[in-house]
Design a protein around this motif. Structure first.
Motif, PDB file in Angstrom:
ATOM      1  N   ASN A  82      -1.774  -9.788  -5.829  1.00 41.94           N
ATOM      2  CA  ASN A  82      -2.830  -9.022  -6.489  1.00 41.94           C
ATOM      3  C   ASN A  82      -2.295  -7.883  -7.348  1.00 41.94           C
ATOM      4  O   ASN A  82      -3.015  -7.340  -8.172  1.00 41.94           O
ATOM      5  CB  ASN A  82      -3.777  -8.417  -5.448  1.00 41.94           C
ATOM      6  N   GLY A  83      -1.061  -7.473  -7.091  1.00 42.95           N
ATOM      7  CA  GLY A  83      -0.528  -6.273  -7.745  1.00 42.95           C
ATOM      8  C   GLY A  83      -0.569  -6.329  -9.258  1.00 42.95           C
ATOM      9  O   GLY A  83      -1.319  -5.576  -9.898  1.00 42.95           O
ATOM     10  N   LEU A 133       4.207  -5.210  -6.831  1.00 42.91           N
ATOM     11  CA  LEU A 133       3.712  -4.047  -6.078  1.00 42.91           C
ATOM     12  C   LEU A 133       3.752  -4.307  -4.574  1.00 42.91           C
ATOM     13  O   LEU A 133       4.086  -3.413  -3.789  1.00 42.91           O
ATOM     14  CB  LEU A 133       2.272  -3.748  -6.529  1.00 42.91           C
ATOM     15  N   GLU A 134       3.461  -5.533  -4.188  1.00 38.01           N
ATOM     16  CA  GLU A 134       3.462  -5.889  -2.759  1.00 38.01           C
ATOM     17  C   GLU A 134       4.868  -5.812  -2.176  1.00 38.01           C
ATOM     18  O   GLU A 134       5.028  -5.657  -0.955  1.00 38.01           O
ATOM     19  CB  GLU A 134       2.924  -7.318  -2.570  1.00 38.01           C
ATOM     20  N   GLY A 156       5.803  -2.053  -0.612  1.00 40.96           N
ATOM     21  CA  GLY A 156       5.311  -1.660   0.705  1.00 40.96           C
ATOM     22  C   GLY A 156       3.899  -2.165   0.865  1.00 40.96           C
ATOM     23  O   GLY A 156       3.332  -2.725  -0.075  1.00 40.96           O
ATOM     24  N   ASP A 157       3.354  -2.011   2.050  1.00 44.78           N
ATOM     25  CA  ASP A 157       1.962  -2.422   2.239  1.00 44.78           C
ATOM     26  C   ASP A 157       1.129  -1.255   2.742  1.00 44.78           C
ATOM     27  O   ASP A 157       1.624  -0.142   2.892  1.00 44.78           O
ATOM     28  CB  ASP A 157       1.871  -3.654   3.156  1.00 44.78           C
ATOM     29  N   ILE A 158      -0.111  -1.528   3.031  1.00 49.30           N
ATOM     30  CA  ILE A 158      -1.035  -0.433   3.340  1.00 49.30           C
ATOM     31  C   ILE A 158      -0.634   0.295   4.637  1.00 49.30           C
ATOM     32  O   ILE A 158      -0.897   1.489   4.797  1.00 49.30           O
ATOM     33  CB  ILE A 158      -2.485  -0.963   3.385  1.00 49.30           C
ATOM     34  N   PRO A 190       3.454   2.056   3.364  1.00 47.31           N
ATOM     35  CA  PRO A 190       3.586   2.136   1.908  1.00 47.31           C
ATOM     36  C   PRO A 190       4.934   2.724   1.479  1.00 47.31           C
ATOM     37  O   PRO A 190       5.515   3.550   2.196  1.00 47.31           O
ATOM     38  CB  PRO A 190       2.431   3.046   1.489  1.00 47.31           C
ATOM     39  N   GLN A 230       3.895   4.637  -3.497  1.00 39.88           N
ATOM     40  CA  GLN A 230       2.521   4.237  -3.153  1.00 39.88           C
ATOM     41  C   GLN A 230       1.842   5.339  -2.344  1.00 39.88           C
ATOM     42  O   GLN A 230       0.686   5.686  -2.575  1.00 39.88           O
ATOM     43  CB  GLN A 230       2.543   2.925  -2.364  1.00 39.88           C
TER      44      GLN A 230
END
Lengths: 151, 755
Positions: A32-33, A73-74, A77-79, A82, A86
């Motif tokens: 999605n990034g 972007l993924e 890092g992730d949510i 991050p 991010q």
């Protein structure tokens, strides 16, 4: 069948060699990034990092990047964990709509990799080709400065 | 007090069962409104009591259960009609809901903009989200809290006012406790809101007034699936539309067969001059659309308006004239001189970074489901139903976030495109995404305007009479339940006619928004010359006419201040009684350092002010520029904004809107103007329509005046107008020339200096 190295993993994709990397990343690999903004290399929303360079994936053919290290972007890092950039964008609320944020973060990643302590002016120069329509520019600059101050 | 719980199955959601319960007598406010006849549908509103209207959007959606549901596993479901446009509304209403319900924000989930699930709050526009939705959510949450407290009082056998609430758990002094979830999980609030439940005082707020992390930013920063662009339903195929080269171009011929043979092409759609392709892969759809464009022959109109002659065009049109303010100059006011000026601005585009996108799916049952980032899912859904010739119940619209929206852009047309292509290819989700070229050329712009001002001043230079005349095309051509407002519907074999546009009247106004100055002039006359025809496609764009009208008012008053040899701030205050207006002007001046600012060669300062729509937020902007006299190039060195939006829910959210609007308005004012002629729109990408970039953006400081307990005043469009005039005023201060035509390009400023 094309083998693409994305975020440290090799993915087999069935796409014509001349397909823009952006659509392969988004549609075949479901990242999605990177975002479609112009398809003309004018806005920066589609930016990914390829072998350490910020690259506009909308005008890069998938056949031209086989074997290279692609980061989206993924891949930063992730949510839950991050990357410092991010996290800084979240902490500074560096967005209004945030559609351009992928490009801002990816271009800034390359900037910090090459210049870990940039000045305000250097950040603005580096991001001058990344367009933001909402007027979040100063928040973005603050986020990059904040990230540069983290270890 | 008795509780009658009516456990009938009423609605089935995704795997959950929702029941209705009625609470006659559970609090006297409900005694008259609650009882519903057994078997009556829960959605039917109770007989309207003869009472003052409910606050905000509750007026049209009074049922508590249409806004709030207490769900299993400690969750609360908030449903709202307003949608997220990047303005942070969903976070702000979550703050309000959590505070009034006394729950942790993490317990909330929100559904917005789904025509089958949420209350219809109309269009998300006009800086109305907080006044309409924020006010409603606050009041309905307070009502729900009171209902729950009354239920708990009954269950625990304790007076409601002895109970305390902590994150949805209700405790009695003796230690007995219950919770929202024990009391009503899965049952629907089948009563009307009262709008009378006591609201939390500022001192008891946990979230409101604080800048919480916006809910949508962490997923956006990490590649989460949150955008409409990120939806990939199973079986999805890719559509593209080929637009005419010019608004009125005629399609002479098209060779569809050659395109149908291209790799991956599933279908070529032609209906009148609406041309589309559907393909398996996105790049195949793009290539096929390019081929379809090459395979089509068009006839351009011989004559069409051109951006080069727009000012003459505006004055040459037949107009509908309305005097919107007519206050005669008192006989005692003596005029010592008359000053006139004319202000002009071109068409400006929204130009979202992410082009318009939608997904349409025609289901087996004939339902057309459209995922869209439209601001007006209900009205656009009805317009699409009309376009398709189906009952509006057969069109299901679901809002999903798109790139920022600054008004009526291509979102609704893309939704209509997707519906037309999906109808031609039933059973599969058809995704459409406009190209950059489509977006730039086909979105509706903010109308060009021309404004003539005339003032009479007395011997001291004070204004005794003020006249303001504006010429404009429409500022509102939203779908509004009418297929004629959808771009592709106008291109069909049996085209839907575009309705004659109307100018929005008081109190918000449209072309004439903010045309009535808030200043106290002894004589004051404002006339709107509304043009019903079009020189370019137009509709609502952030601020509508306010951008141009405030530019003219605040430039002209600056001219009059200079003529009176008065300080621009002092001159404004001399003519302004409104206390909150004065306060933002003074606050902006203070933050800017107006009184101790020192003039340097080539530098100038400017200030401007407006209360958006004369009923929303107050904003004053002061900024400093440096002008290069040999090139005419303006550099904005810094900007300060003071804003009063009433009760501030999220200080950072308000600052973000004000700062973003200021920077966007600088871009409009310094650089932007759509170019077009009989060959079509020439501003077709970011090279031919440049916007402000990082190295051109000045530091911006926003200072807020918070007024807890007062109504929410819409913020989102408040800085557009004042910014333009503050900039022109600063240029005047720097180099002594008054530029009255936008944008303030180097060539225009240089020409003014040389004149």
């Amino acid at each position: 069948m094309t083998a693409l190295k994305v975020n440290g993993r090799t993915h087999e994709v069935t796409a014509p060699d001349d397909a823009p990397l952006l659509y392969v990343l988004r549609n075949d690999l479901k990242f999605n990034g990177p975002k479609y903004g112009c398809g003309l290399s004018q806005c920066g929303a589609c930016t990914v990092i390829i072998d350490g360079q910020a690259v506009r994936s909308c005008v890069t053919s998938v056949g031209s990047v086989v074997g290279q290290e692609i980061t989206t972007l993924e891949g930063l890092g992730d949510i839950n964990a991050p990357h410092k950039l991010q996290k800084a964008f979240i902490d500074e609320q560096a967005a209004q709509c945030g559609y351009c944020m992928n490009g801002m973060i990816m271009r800034s990643k390359v900037l910090l990799d090459n210049n870990p302590k940039p000045t305000d002016g250097e950040i603005r120069q580096a991001l001058d080709g990344n367009l933001c329509r909402c007027g979040a520019h100063n928040r973005v600059v603050r986020a990059v400065l904040r990230a540069s101050q983290e270890a | 007090m008795t509780i009658k719980t009516n456990r009938r199955e009423l609605l089935k959601g995704a795997g959950s069962l929702v029941l209705a319960f009625e609470i006659p007598g559970a609090g006297e406010a409900f005694a008259q409104t609650a009882p519903a006849a057994p078997g009556a549908a829960p959605a039917a509103p109770a007989a309207a009591p003869a009472a003052p209207p409910l606050p905000g959007s509750l007026r049209n959606n009074p049922k508590v259960g249409s806004w709030l549901k207490i769900e299993a596993e400690g969750r609360v479901h908030l449903l709202v009609g307003k949608v997220e446009l990047g303005q942070g509304i969903l976070t702000a209403v979550s703050q309000l809901c959590a505070d009034e319900l006394e729950i942790d924000m993490k317990r909330l989930r929100i559904t917005s903009g789904d025509t089958r699930l949420v209350p219809n709050e109309g269009t998300t526009a006009g800086s109305f989200s907080m006044p309409d939705c924020g006010t409603a959510v606050r009041a309905v949450s307070a009502d729900a809290r009171k209902i729950l407290l009354d239920l708990a009082a009954q269950k625990l056998g304790v007076e409601a006012d002895k109970l305390t609430i902590n994150d949805g758990t209700i405790r009695a002094p003796d230690g007995k406790q219950t919770s929202y979830w024990e009391l009503v999980t899965g049952q629907e609030f089948a009563v009307d809101a009262t709008g009378k439940a006591p609201l939390k005082p500022a001192s008891a707020r946990k979230y409101v007034g604080k800048s919480v992390i916006r809910l949508d930013i962490p997923p956006k920063a990490t590649g989460g699936q949150i955008w409409i662009q990120d939806l990939r339903p199973a079986g999805m195929v890719h559509g593209r539309v080929v637009r005419p080269p010019q608004y009125d171009a005629k399609l002479l011929s098209v060779d569809a067969a050659s395109v149908e043979k291209l790799p991956g092409v599933l279908k070529v759609v032609r209906d009148g001059r609406f041309l589309g392709v559907i393909a398996e892969r996105e790049e195949q759809a793009i290539n096929a659309a390019a081929a379809l464009r090459r395979a089509s022959k068009w006839e351009l109109p011989k004559e069409a308006p051109s951006s080069d002659t727009i000012n003459d065009w505006l004055l040459a049109q037949k107009t509908k004239d309305v005097v919107i303010k007519d206050q005669a100059k008192p006989a005692t006011a003596t005029s010592a001189g008359t000053i006139e000026a004319t202000f002009k601005r071109p068409f400006v585009m929204h130009a979202s970074i992410g082009p318009s996108t939608a997904i349409g799916t025609l289901g087996d049952d004939g339902t057309m489901t459209v995922q869209t980032h439209s601001q007006s899912v209900f009205e656009t859904g009805a317009a699409i139903a009309q376009m398709l010739g189906v009952d509006k119940a057969k069109v299901h619209m679901q809002h999903v976030q798109g790139s920022a929206c600054y008004g009526h852009n291509g979102a609704d047309d893309a939704a209509a495109d997707a519906a037309l292509l999906a109808r031609a290819y039933p059973g599969k989700p058809v995704r459409i995404q406009w190209s950059r070229n489509d977006e730039h050329k086909w979105e509706p712009y903010n109308s060009a305007m021309l404004i003539k001002t005339k003032a009479e001043v007395d011997a001291k230079g004070d204004i005794v009479n003020w006249q303001f005349d504006l010429w404009s095309t429409a500022h509102g051509t939203r779908p509004g339940n009418n297929a004629g407002n959808l771009l592709p519907a106008r291109h069909l074999e049996k085209p839907f006619a575009m309705p004659v546009p109307v100018n929005g009247g008081p109190p918000n106004y449209s072309a004439d928004r903010n045309a009535i100055a808030l200043y106290d002039f002894p004589g004051h006359k404002v006339t709107t010359h509304f043009i019903e025809t079009f020189a370019a496609r137009v509709s609502s764009t952030r601020g509508l006419g306010a951008y141009s009208n405030v530019f003219a008012i605040e430039s002209f008053i600056d001219e009059l201040a200079a003529r009176a040899k008065a300080d621009p701030l002092e001159f404004r205050l001399r003519h302004l009684k409104d206390e909150r207006g004065r306060a933002v002007l003074q606050k902006a001046a203070e933050a800017f350092g107006w009184s101790k600012w020192e003039k340097k060669a080539g530098r100038g300062r400017g200030i401007a002010f407006a209360r958006y729509k004369n009923l929303a937020a107050f904003t004053a902007i002061a900024l400093e520029v440096e002008v290069n006299p040999s090139t005419g190039k303006i550099r904005v060195l810094r900007a300060v904004a003071a804003n009063d939006s009433g009760d501030v829910v999220s200080p950072d959210g308000v600052k973000n809107q004000i700062e973003g609007g200021l920077i966007q308005s600088l871009s409009w004012t310094l650089k932007e103007g759509v170019r077009y002629d009989a060959s079509g729109v020439r501003s077709e990408d970011w090279t031919s329509y440049p916007i402000l970039t990082f190295t051109e953006v000045p530091p911006v400081e926003v200072v807020l005046i918070d007024r807890p307990g007062t109504p929410f005043l819409g913020t989102g469009e408040a800085s557009q107008g004042p910014t333009s005039a503050a900039l022109a005023n600063a240029v005047f201060d720097a180099v002594g020339v008054r530029v009255r035509e936008l944008p303030l390009t180097p060539a225009r400023v240089k020409a003014a200096i040389s004149a």
